[in-house]
Write an enzyme that holds these catalytic residues in place. Sequence first.
Site, PDB file in Angstrom:
ATOM      1  N   THR A  69       0.828  -1.211   0.000  1.00 55.49           N
ATOM      2  CA  THR A  69       0.000   0.000   0.000  1.00 55.49           C
ATOM      3  C   THR A  69       0.859   1.257   0.000  1.00 55.49           C
ATOM      4  O   THR A  69       0.537   2.232  -0.690  1.00 55.49           O
ATOM      5  CB  THR A  69      -0.976  -0.012   1.194  1.00 55.49           C
ATOM      6  OG1 THR A  69      -1.743  -1.224   1.129  1.00 55.49           O
ATOM      7  CG2 THR A  69      -1.925   1.163   1.142  1.00 55.49           C
ATOM      8  N   CYS A  70       1.954   1.248   0.725  1.00 55.60           N
ATOM      9  CA  CYS A  70       2.852   2.409   0.753  1.00 55.60           C
ATOM     10  C   CYS A  70       3.480   2.634  -0.620  1.00 55.60           C
ATOM     11  O   CYS A  70       3.653   3.777  -1.051  1.00 55.60           O
ATOM     12  CB  CYS A  70       3.931   2.236   1.820  1.00 55.60           C
ATOM     13  SG  CYS A  70       3.251   2.175   3.494  1.00 55.60           S
ATOM     14  N   THR A  71       3.799   1.557  -1.322  1.00 55.59           N
ATOM     15  CA  THR A  71       4.360   1.670  -2.666  1.00 55.59           C
ATOM     16  C   THR A  71       3.310   2.218  -3.627  1.00 55.59           C
ATOM     17  O   THR A  71       3.606   3.110  -4.431  1.00 55.59           O
ATOM     18  CB  THR A  71       4.887   0.298  -3.145  1.00 55.59           C
ATOM     19  OG1 THR A  71       5.908  -0.129  -2.238  1.00 55.59           O
ATOM     20  CG2 THR A  71       5.442   0.372  -4.556  1.00 55.59           C
ATOM     21  N   ALA A 112       3.050   5.974  -2.918  1.00 55.89           N
ATOM     22  CA  ALA A 112       4.223   6.707  -3.395  1.00 55.89           C
ATOM     23  C   ALA A 112       4.233   6.796  -4.922  1.00 55.89           C
ATOM     24  O   ALA A 112       4.548   7.844  -5.491  1.00 55.89           O
ATOM     25  CB  ALA A 112       5.505   6.040  -2.889  1.00 55.89           C
TER      26      ALA A 112
END
Length: 149
Positions: free
Chosen positions: A44-46, A49
């Site tokens: 999810t962070c990728t 970003a």
Amino acid sequence: MKLEIGQKAPNFETINQDGNTVKLSDFAGKKIVIYFYPKDNTPTCTTQACNLRDNYSALQAKGYTVLGVSIDTAKSHKKFQTKFELPFDLLDDSSMKMVNDYGVWAEKMMYGKTYMGTLRTTFLIDEKGIIIDIIEKVESKRHSEQIAP
């Protein structure tokens, strides 16, 4: 302490993925996006970003400078930034000062277990250092649209 729209953004001084010092005062007279995320190289962070990366020029056209923050180290940030060609700085908050000052370190729950972690939260800060928006329900796949519709 929960921050609110209209308050002055908490000062910070830390390093980015290249080991360079970055502080809030560096952005006086500029609009900034400070987005807090849990961990480098997680799905999810990728997604989040990469959404910001893919729409970075549109955010810049609206006058925003983007800063990502997690409790990962500068070394971890450098690998993440390089792997996904992120055009913005990732700030090292391994001291956890920023997550605490911005009120995004809190109890979370996953698979029925509680733990402490970073709440995925984005702060929009105006040219005078005032918080003008707080996005608490971040949609990673369309985060840039939430920032600058």
